[in-house]
Structures are given as structure tokens and as C-alpha cells.
Design a protein around this motif. Structure first.
Motif, PDB file in Angstrom:
ATOM      1  N   THR A   4       0.839  -1.205   0.000  1.00  0.00           N
ATOM      2  CA  THR A   4       0.000   0.000   0.000  1.00  0.00           C
ATOM      3  C   THR A   4       0.866   1.243   0.000  1.00  0.00           C
ATOM      4  N   LEU A   5       0.334   2.307  -0.601  1.00  0.00           N
ATOM      5  CA  LEU A   5       1.022   3.585  -0.707  1.00  0.00           C
ATOM      6  C   LEU A   5       0.062   4.672  -0.262  1.00  0.00           C
ATOM      7  N   ASN A   6       0.533   5.562   0.606  1.00  0.00           N
ATOM      8  CA  ASN A   6      -0.265   6.687   1.084  1.00  0.00           C
ATOM      9  C   ASN A   6       0.599   7.937   1.017  1.00  0.00           C
ATOM     10  N   GLN A   7       0.128   8.978   0.307  1.00  0.00           N
ATOM     11  CA  GLN A   7       0.867  10.235   0.208  1.00  0.00           C
ATOM     12  C   GLN A   7       0.099  11.331   0.942  1.00  0.00           C
ATOM     13  N   ILE A   8       0.797  12.063   1.805  1.00  0.00           N
ATOM     14  CA  ILE A   8       0.187  13.117   2.613  1.00  0.00           C
ATOM     15  C   ILE A   8       0.968  14.405   2.388  1.00  0.00           C
ATOM     16  N   SER A   9       0.286  15.457   1.930  1.00  0.00           N
ATOM     17  CA  SER A   9       0.944  16.759   1.782  1.00  0.00           C
ATOM     18  C   SER A   9       1.153  17.380   3.154  1.00  0.00           C
ATOM     19  N   ILE A  10       2.299  18.015   3.334  1.00  0.00           N
ATOM     20  CA  ILE A  10       2.629  18.659   4.598  1.00  0.00           C
ATOM     21  C   ILE A  10       2.670  20.156   4.357  1.00  0.00           C
ATOM     22  N   GLY A  11       1.876  20.909   5.073  1.00  0.00           N
ATOM     23  CA  GLY A  11       1.845  22.358   4.904  1.00  0.00           C
ATOM     24  C   GLY A  11       0.878  22.771   3.817  1.00  0.00           C
ATOM     25  N   SER A  12       0.659  24.059   3.714  1.00  0.00           N
ATOM     26  CA  SER A  12      -0.357  24.577   2.793  1.00  0.00           C
ATOM     27  C   SER A  12       0.100  24.596   1.336  1.00  0.00           C
ATOM     28  N   LYS A  13       1.388  24.589   1.079  1.00  0.00           N
ATOM     29  CA  LYS A  13       1.883  24.671  -0.303  1.00  0.00           C
ATOM     30  C   LYS A  13       2.070  23.307  -0.954  1.00  0.00           C
ATOM     31  N   ALA A  14       1.946  22.268  -0.187  1.00  0.00           N
ATOM     32  CA  ALA A  14       2.119  20.893  -0.692  1.00  0.00           C
ATOM     33  C   ALA A  14       3.491  20.666  -1.316  1.00  0.00           C
ATOM     34  N   SER A  15       4.480  21.475  -0.919  1.00  0.00           N
ATOM     35  CA  SER A  15       5.823  21.268  -1.451  1.00  0.00           C
ATOM     36  C   SER A  15       6.543  20.132  -0.723  1.00  0.00           C
ATOM     37  N   SER A  16       6.048  19.775   0.451  1.00  0.00           N
ATOM     38  CA  SER A  16       6.602  18.660   1.203  1.00  0.00           C
ATOM     39  C   SER A  16       5.555  17.559   1.306  1.00  0.00           C
ATOM     40  N   LYS A  17       6.020  16.318   1.229  1.00  0.00           N
ATOM     41  CA  LYS A  17       5.113  15.175   1.326  1.00  0.00           C
ATOM     42  C   LYS A  17       5.676  14.133   2.269  1.00  0.00           C
ATOM     43  N   ARG A  18       4.753  13.451   2.938  1.00  0.00           N
ATOM     44  CA  ARG A  18       5.075  12.266   3.723  1.00  0.00           C
ATOM     45  C   ARG A  18       4.510  11.094   2.940  1.00  0.00           C
ATOM     46  N   ILE A  19       5.366  10.189   2.527  1.00  0.00           N
ATOM     47  CA  ILE A  19       4.965   9.040   1.726  1.00  0.00           C
ATOM     48  C   ILE A  19       5.124   7.793   2.589  1.00  0.00           C
ATOM     49  N   GLU A  20       4.028   7.083   2.790  1.00  0.00           N
ATOM     50  CA  GLU A  20       4.038   5.879   3.625  1.00  0.00           C
ATOM     51  C   GLU A  20       3.808   4.656   2.741  1.00  0.00           C
ATOM     52  N   ILE A  21       4.700   3.685   2.864  1.00  0.00           N
ATOM     53  CA  ILE A  21       4.592   2.452   2.086  1.00  0.00           C
ATOM     54  C   ILE A  21       4.566   1.289   3.072  1.00  0.00           C
ATOM     55  N   THR A  22       3.599   0.407   2.925  1.00  0.00           N
ATOM     56  CA  THR A  22       3.514  -0.781   3.777  1.00  0.00           C
ATOM     57  C   THR A  22       3.723  -2.018   2.918  1.00  0.00           C
ATOM     58  N   TYR A  23       4.738  -2.803   3.264  1.00  0.00           N
ATOM     59  CA  TYR A  23       4.975  -4.084   2.606  1.00  0.00           C
ATOM     60  C   TYR A  23       4.444  -5.174   3.523  1.00  0.00           C
ATOM     61  N   THR A  24       3.641  -6.079   2.975  1.00  0.00           N
ATOM     62  CA  THR A  24       3.141  -7.202   3.756  1.00  0.00           C
ATOM     63  C   THR A  24       3.708  -8.493   3.190  1.00  0.00           C
ATOM     64  N   SER A  25       3.542  -9.550   3.916  1.00  0.00           N
ATOM     65  CA  SER A  25       4.157 -10.834   3.607  1.00  0.00           C
ATOM     66  C   SER A  25       4.043 -11.220   2.135  1.00  0.00           C
ATOM     67  N   GLY A  26       5.189 -11.445   1.522  1.00  0.00           N
ATOM     68  CA  GLY A  26       5.246 -11.909   0.148  1.00  0.00           C
ATOM     69  C   GLY A  26       5.156 -10.842  -0.924  1.00  0.00           C
ATOM     70  N   ASP A  27       4.999  -9.569  -0.528  1.00  0.00           N
ATOM     71  CA  ASP A  27       4.933  -8.494  -1.521  1.00  0.00           C
ATOM     72  C   ASP A  27       6.231  -8.415  -2.304  1.00  0.00           C
ATOM     73  N   GLN A  28       6.119  -8.299  -3.609  1.00  0.00           N
ATOM     74  CA  GLN A  28       7.287  -8.142  -4.471  1.00  0.00           C
ATOM     75  C   GLN A  28       7.143  -6.897  -5.321  1.00  0.00           C
ATOM     76  N   ASP A  29       6.405  -5.938  -4.801  1.00  0.00           N
ATOM     77  CA  ASP A  29       6.083  -4.755  -5.591  1.00  0.00           C
ATOM     78  C   ASP A  29       7.201  -3.725  -5.609  1.00  0.00           C
ATOM     79  N   LYS A  30       7.311  -3.071  -6.746  1.00  0.00           N
ATOM     80  CA  LYS A  30       8.060  -1.831  -6.846  1.00  0.00           C
ATOM     81  C   LYS A  30       7.013  -0.735  -6.755  1.00  0.00           C
ATOM     82  N   VAL A  31       7.281   0.285  -5.991  1.00  0.00           N
ATOM     83  CA  VAL A  31       6.285   1.307  -5.713  1.00  0.00           C
ATOM     84  C   VAL A  31       6.728   2.637  -6.304  1.00  0.00           C
ATOM     85  N   ALA A  32       5.847   3.256  -7.088  1.00  0.00           N
ATOM     86  CA  ALA A  32       6.100   4.592  -7.627  1.00  0.00           C
ATOM     87  C   ALA A  32       5.800   5.596  -6.520  1.00  0.00           C
ATOM     88  N   ALA A  33       6.799   5.837  -5.665  1.00  0.00           N
ATOM     89  CA  ALA A  33       6.605   6.731  -4.526  1.00  0.00           C
ATOM     90  C   ALA A  33       6.400   8.166  -4.986  1.00  0.00           C
TER      91      ALA A  33
END
Length: 127
Positions: A4-33
Motif C-alpha cells: 500500500t502507498l499513502n501520500q500526505i501533503s505537509i503544509g499549505s503549499k504541498a511542497s513537502s510530502k510524507r509518503i508511507e509504504i507498507t509491505y506485507t508478507s510476500g509483496d514483491q512490488d516496486k512502488v512509484a513513490a
């Protein structure tokens, strides 16, 4: 279960982001962060559930250009089994094309082994 991928903008200008990636058992994904040029300011790898060391592979290309086990990563960040680690870059580490991420237990760039537990990746980026 899929990565799973979750992107959160930080601040009002959205110039900073917090990107959260969760890998679960057996995941072999490449993630476009990130799909465009960004700077990585901080990386947190939470492998507290892990029974083996993990390696976060980061690629400065679009995810479609990454072949796991064949494409050489631009950075490899390790985290020990049962641990959490934080990497900070000041000023931010510039990525000119995109940020693609992948988590593996293999130390060799030409090999790929999926994690068999849940691990969490957090990237703080800025433009």
C-alpha cells in the motif's frame, strides 16, 4: 495482500510530502513513490516485525523502467532485523526523474527476495 502507498501533503503549499509504504508478507512490488523530480529529506525503515535484515532499494526512474533483480538501484539503505532506522539528508538528496522504491532481504543488487512479514517505509520529500 498488496503493497500500500499513502501520500500526505505537509503544509499549505504541498511542497513537502510524507509518503508511507507498507509491505506485507510476500509483496514483491516496486512502488512509484513519486512520479516526478523530488528531494528525499528523510527515510524511515521500520523492520521491527522482521526476522531478517531488509534493504530499501531506491531508483531514480519511473517504476515502469525498473525490473526487480535486474535494474541497479541508485541507493540501498539497510535496516537490521527487529529494528527501525532513520536516514536524514541535509540538504535533501535530489532525485531528477522519479522515486521508485522496493524492499528486499537480498544484499545483492542482481537478486530479489520478498519480505515475509509486515514492514513500513516512510519517505519525507520536498520539491
Amino acid at each position: 495482500m498488496a503493497t500500500t502507498l499513502n501520500q500526505i501533503s505537509i503544509g499549505s503549499k504541498a511542497s513537502s510530502k510524507r509518503i508511507e509504504i507498507t509491505y506485507t508478507s510476500g509483496d514483491q512490488d516496486k512502488v512509484a513513490a513519486e512520479t516526478s523530480a523530488r528531494s528525499i529529506d528523510q527515510v524511515i525503515i521500520d523492520n521491527t516485525n522482521g526476522t531478517a535484515d531488509v534493504y530499501l532499494r531506491l531508483y531514480d526512474v519511473a517504476s515502469g523502467s525498473v525490473t526487480l533483480g535486474a535494474t541497479v538501484p541508485d541507493a540501498i539503505l539497510p535496516c537490521s532485523a527487529g529494528e527501525s532506522i532513520e536516514y536524514s539528508f541535509h540538504p535533501g538528496n535530489a532525485w531528477g526523474t522519479a522515486i521508485t522504491a522496493n524492499l528486499t532481504t537480498s544484499t545483492t543488487a542482481s537478486a530479489y527476495v520478498a519480505v515475509t512479514w509486515t514492514a513500513y517505509i516512510t519517505l519525507l520529500t520536498s520539491s
